[in-house]
Design a protein around this motif. Sequence first.
Motif, PDB file in Angstrom:
ATOM      1  N   ARG A  51      46.602  36.103  38.343  1.00  0.00           N
ATOM      2  CA  ARG A  51      47.061  37.486  38.476  1.00  0.00           C
ATOM      3  C   ARG A  51      45.916  38.408  38.885  1.00  0.00           C
ATOM      4  O   ARG A  51      46.091  39.326  39.696  1.00  0.00           O
ATOM      5  CB  ARG A  51      47.687  37.961  37.162  1.00  0.00           C
ATOM      6  CG  ARG A  51      48.434  39.283  37.294  1.00  0.00           C
ATOM      7  CD  ARG A  51      49.248  39.548  36.035  1.00  0.00           C
ATOM      8  NE  ARG A  51      48.414  39.961  34.927  1.00  0.00           N
ATOM      9  CZ  ARG A  51      48.077  41.237  34.698  1.00  0.00           C
ATOM     10  NH1 ARG A  51      48.467  42.194  35.523  1.00  0.00           N
ATOM     11  NH2 ARG A  51      47.348  41.539  33.654  1.00  0.00           N
ATOM     12  N   VAL A  52      44.729  38.164  38.311  1.00  0.00           N
ATOM     13  CA  VAL A  52      43.555  38.954  38.710  1.00  0.00           C
ATOM     14  C   VAL A  52      43.321  38.817  40.215  1.00  0.00           C
ATOM     15  O   VAL A  52      43.070  39.812  40.909  1.00  0.00           O
ATOM     16  CB  VAL A  52      42.299  38.498  37.935  1.00  0.00           C
ATOM     17  CG1 VAL A  52      41.054  39.201  38.484  1.00  0.00           C
ATOM     18  CG2 VAL A  52      42.446  38.771  36.451  1.00  0.00           C
ATOM     19  N   ASP A  53      43.408  37.604  40.713  1.00  0.00           N
ATOM     20  CA  ASP A  53      43.193  37.359  42.140  1.00  0.00           C
ATOM     21  C   ASP A  53      44.236  38.088  42.981  1.00  0.00           C
ATOM     22  O   ASP A  53      43.908  38.678  44.016  1.00  0.00           O
ATOM     23  CB  ASP A  53      43.239  35.856  42.415  1.00  0.00           C
ATOM     24  CG  ASP A  53      42.757  35.503  43.815  1.00  0.00           C
ATOM     25  OD1 ASP A  53      41.620  35.892  44.158  1.00  0.00           O
ATOM     26  OD2 ASP A  53      43.510  34.862  44.556  1.00  0.00           O
ATOM     27  N   ARG A  54      45.495  38.079  42.526  1.00  0.00           N
ATOM     28  CA  ARG A  54      46.549  38.771  43.277  1.00  0.00           C
ATOM     29  C   ARG A  54      46.316  40.275  43.285  1.00  0.00           C
ATOM     30  O   ARG A  54      46.514  40.939  44.311  1.00  0.00           O
ATOM     31  CB  ARG A  54      47.916  38.449  42.680  1.00  0.00           C
ATOM     32  CG  ARG A  54      48.352  37.000  42.881  1.00  0.00           C
ATOM     33  CD  ARG A  54      49.828  36.815  42.598  1.00  0.00           C
ATOM     34  NE  ARG A  54      50.186  37.167  41.230  1.00  0.00           N
ATOM     35  CZ  ARG A  54      50.075  36.368  40.190  1.00  0.00           C
ATOM     36  NH1 ARG A  54      49.594  35.131  40.360  1.00  0.00           N
ATOM     37  NH2 ARG A  54      50.437  36.757  38.985  1.00  0.00           N
ATOM     38  N   ILE A  55      45.881  40.820  42.135  1.00  0.00           N
ATOM     39  CA  ILE A  55      45.595  42.261  42.076  1.00  0.00           C
ATOM     40  C   ILE A  55      44.475  42.609  43.056  1.00  0.00           C
ATOM     41  O   ILE A  55      44.561  43.585  43.806  1.00  0.00           O
ATOM     42  CB  ILE A  55      45.199  42.675  40.644  1.00  0.00           C
ATOM     43  CG1 ILE A  55      46.392  42.523  39.699  1.00  0.00           C
ATOM     44  CG2 ILE A  55      44.683  44.111  40.625  1.00  0.00           C
ATOM     45  CD1 ILE A  55      46.040  42.723  38.235  1.00  0.00           C
ATOM     46  N   ALA A  56      43.427  41.797  43.058  1.00  0.00           N
ATOM     47  CA  ALA A  56      42.276  42.062  43.926  1.00  0.00           C
ATOM     48  C   ALA A  56      42.659  42.021  45.402  1.00  0.00           C
ATOM     49  O   ALA A  56      42.064  42.722  46.233  1.00  0.00           O
ATOM     50  CB  ALA A  56      41.178  41.049  43.643  1.00  0.00           C
ATOM     51  N   VAL A 114      41.271  43.938  34.272  1.00  0.00           N
ATOM     52  CA  VAL A 114      42.034  42.770  33.823  1.00  0.00           C
ATOM     53  C   VAL A 114      41.112  41.557  33.666  1.00  0.00           C
ATOM     54  O   VAL A 114      41.248  40.781  32.723  1.00  0.00           O
ATOM     55  CB  VAL A 114      43.186  42.460  34.806  1.00  0.00           C
ATOM     56  CG1 VAL A 114      43.967  41.225  34.347  1.00  0.00           C
ATOM     57  CG2 VAL A 114      44.133  43.655  34.919  1.00  0.00           C
ATOM     58  N   LEU A 115      40.161  41.387  34.583  1.00  0.00           N
ATOM     59  CA  LEU A 115      39.222  40.276  34.477  1.00  0.00           C
ATOM     60  C   LEU A 115      38.347  40.424  33.241  1.00  0.00           C
ATOM     61  O   LEU A 115      38.087  39.442  32.523  1.00  0.00           O
ATOM     62  CB  LEU A 115      38.352  40.178  35.730  1.00  0.00           C
ATOM     63  CG  LEU A 115      37.275  39.073  35.731  1.00  0.00           C
ATOM     64  CD1 LEU A 115      37.890  37.702  35.445  1.00  0.00           C
ATOM     65  CD2 LEU A 115      36.527  39.056  37.062  1.00  0.00           C
ATOM     66  N   GLU A 116      37.892  41.642  32.952  1.00  0.00           N
ATOM     67  CA  GLU A 116      37.078  41.855  31.754  1.00  0.00           C
ATOM     68  C   GLU A 116      37.860  41.481  30.498  1.00  0.00           C
ATOM     69  O   GLU A 116      37.347  40.816  29.601  1.00  0.00           O
ATOM     70  CB  GLU A 116      36.636  43.313  31.669  1.00  0.00           C
ATOM     71  CG  GLU A 116      35.784  43.602  30.430  1.00  0.00           C
ATOM     72  CD  GLU A 116      35.443  45.063  30.286  1.00  0.00           C
ATOM     73  OE1 GLU A 116      34.256  45.373  30.063  1.00  0.00           O
ATOM     74  OE2 GLU A 116      36.362  45.897  30.385  1.00  0.00           O
ATOM     75  N   ARG A 117      39.128  41.893  30.444  1.00  0.00           N
ATOM     76  CA  ARG A 117      39.946  41.580  29.279  1.00  0.00           C
ATOM     77  C   ARG A 117      40.220  40.087  29.178  1.00  0.00           C
ATOM     78  O   ARG A 117      40.304  39.532  28.076  1.00  0.00           O
ATOM     79  CB  ARG A 117      41.252  42.380  29.341  1.00  0.00           C
ATOM     80  CG  ARG A 117      41.025  43.869  29.100  1.00  0.00           C
ATOM     81  CD  ARG A 117      42.282  44.682  29.235  1.00  0.00           C
ATOM     82  NE  ARG A 117      42.029  46.066  28.829  1.00  0.00           N
ATOM     83  CZ  ARG A 117      42.926  47.036  28.886  1.00  0.00           C
ATOM     84  NH1 ARG A 117      44.149  46.767  29.342  1.00  0.00           N
ATOM     85  NH2 ARG A 117      42.627  48.249  28.496  1.00  0.00           N
ATOM     86  N   LEU A 118      40.354  39.432  30.310  1.00  0.00           N
ATOM     87  CA  LEU A 118      40.530  37.978  30.308  1.00  0.00           C
ATOM     88  C   LEU A 118      39.297  37.292  29.724  1.00  0.00           C
ATOM     89  O   LEU A 118      39.409  36.390  28.879  1.00  0.00           O
ATOM     90  CB  LEU A 118      40.795  37.483  31.732  1.00  0.00           C
ATOM     91  CG  LEU A 118      40.803  35.957  31.930  1.00  0.00           C
ATOM     92  CD1 LEU A 118      41.874  35.312  31.064  1.00  0.00           C
ATOM     93  CD2 LEU A 118      41.007  35.614  33.406  1.00  0.00           C
ATOM     94  N   LEU A 119      38.120  37.711  30.145  1.00  0.00           N
ATOM     95  CA  LEU A 119      36.885  37.111  29.629  1.00  0.00           C
ATOM     96  C   LEU A 119      36.741  37.338  28.130  1.00  0.00           C
ATOM     97  O   LEU A 119      36.333  36.436  27.391  1.00  0.00           O
ATOM     98  CB  LEU A 119      35.676  37.682  30.370  1.00  0.00           C
ATOM     99  CG  LEU A 119      35.559  37.330  31.860  1.00  0.00           C
ATOM    100  CD1 LEU A 119      34.429  38.130  32.499  1.00  0.00           C
ATOM    101  CD2 LEU A 119      35.326  35.833  32.051  1.00  0.00           C
ATOM    102  N   LEU A 120      37.080  38.544  27.668  1.00  0.00           N
ATOM    103  CA  LEU A 120      36.993  38.846  26.243  1.00  0.00           C
ATOM    104  C   LEU A 120      37.978  37.994  25.448  1.00  0.00           C
ATOM    105  O   LEU A 120      37.667  37.518  24.351  1.00  0.00           O
ATOM    106  CB  LEU A 120      37.257  40.330  25.998  1.00  0.00           C
ATOM    107  CG  LEU A 120      36.181  41.296  26.511  1.00  0.00           C
ATOM    108  CD1 LEU A 120      36.655  42.732  26.369  1.00  0.00           C
ATOM    109  CD2 LEU A 120      34.866  41.097  25.760  1.00  0.00           C
ATOM    110  N   ALA A 121      39.182  37.790  26.006  1.00  0.00           N
ATOM    111  CA  ALA A 121      40.183  36.969  25.321  1.00  0.00           C
ATOM    112  C   ALA A 121      39.754  35.508  25.258  1.00  0.00           C
ATOM    113  O   ALA A 121      39.988  34.829  24.260  1.00  0.00           O
ATOM    114  CB  ALA A 121      41.528  37.100  26.033  1.00  0.00           C
TER     115      ALA A 121
END
Length: 349
Positions: A308-313, A324-331
């Motif tokens: 999804r991050v890739d699609r947003i980008a 979204v990528l930052e939140r993914l890394l934190l999760a």
Amino acid sequence: MELSPDSLVARLAGEPLCPVYMVTGPEPLLVLEAADAIRAHAREQGYAEREVFDADGRDFDWGPLAATFRAPSLFSSQRLVELRLPTARPGKEGAELIVDYCAQPPGDIVLLITGNEWSKKHGGKWSEAVARTGRLAVARALRPDQMTGWVEARLRMRGVKADRGAVQRLVERVEGNLLAAAQEIDKLALLADGQPLDAARMESLVADAARFDVFRMIDSALNGQGARAARMLAGLRAEGEAIPALMGMVVKELLTVATLARAQARGANMAAEFRAQRVWASKEAVYRRALQRHPALQWERFVAEAGRVDRIAKGRADGDAWQVLERLLLAVAEAKARPLLGQAPGAGS
């Protein structure tokens, strides 16, 4: 008595080989080097035959190791038997076998146990037996205030003269990565030509191992270091990196962990799975800690979220790709941060 890897190595030349050694802890370089020193010392003492057992999960069969302890050598009178215990937890059956070995060690065997973790919860009668019969060394993670001393000692050991400014510059560049520091110091031993190094010359000779790159960012997330991963992501953004250029490696790493998580869930031989996924032995501990943090289905969700991050980008979905990528890394780094994935714009898509 618990030793440091350096103390253990220093003792080897001045004492007879012990029946058992254990080297474990979260610093893979220190574990690897101490284990290599034990192997070399054993070879010098005539232990030419070597057997290796990977106890990588609950499905490990302890029978062949027990049989090895009882069986005579096929090729030489002295053997080095290695037990790789990544989690440093042998379980009930393994602990009993180790205690029995230490109680009556065979005269022709040296047992070397290596692991990637250690804490007060790991110890027990089996580790006490190892320490009593042989040597137990723990490679604990270095604190930031210990890094300068470690680098200085490593430079001296390699015959490199450096002033305090040069040492500090190297410490800053490797940012706590002992393997990167060791590699740079080995290179300096060749390039310095015996000349003292100041900060300026150190700057010209070493590679910038501390730059914010995607590989170390992902490693930090997998290792449970969410704040560090977020800081590295901010550094990549400040350097002008584009999200699509990062996502290939992010997706690849998450797919690897998801594959390992599925294998672990079905009770597969994890040593074989790590080899199949081409995971370096020095990185196994990182992956194992990540696997303990989330179930297999959650890793599948992480892979989907990376997509999804890739699609947003690429403008194919709504949202802020960096957020979204930052939140993914934190999760990925912390289970308690998983709800953040549902807070990002479009999280329900």
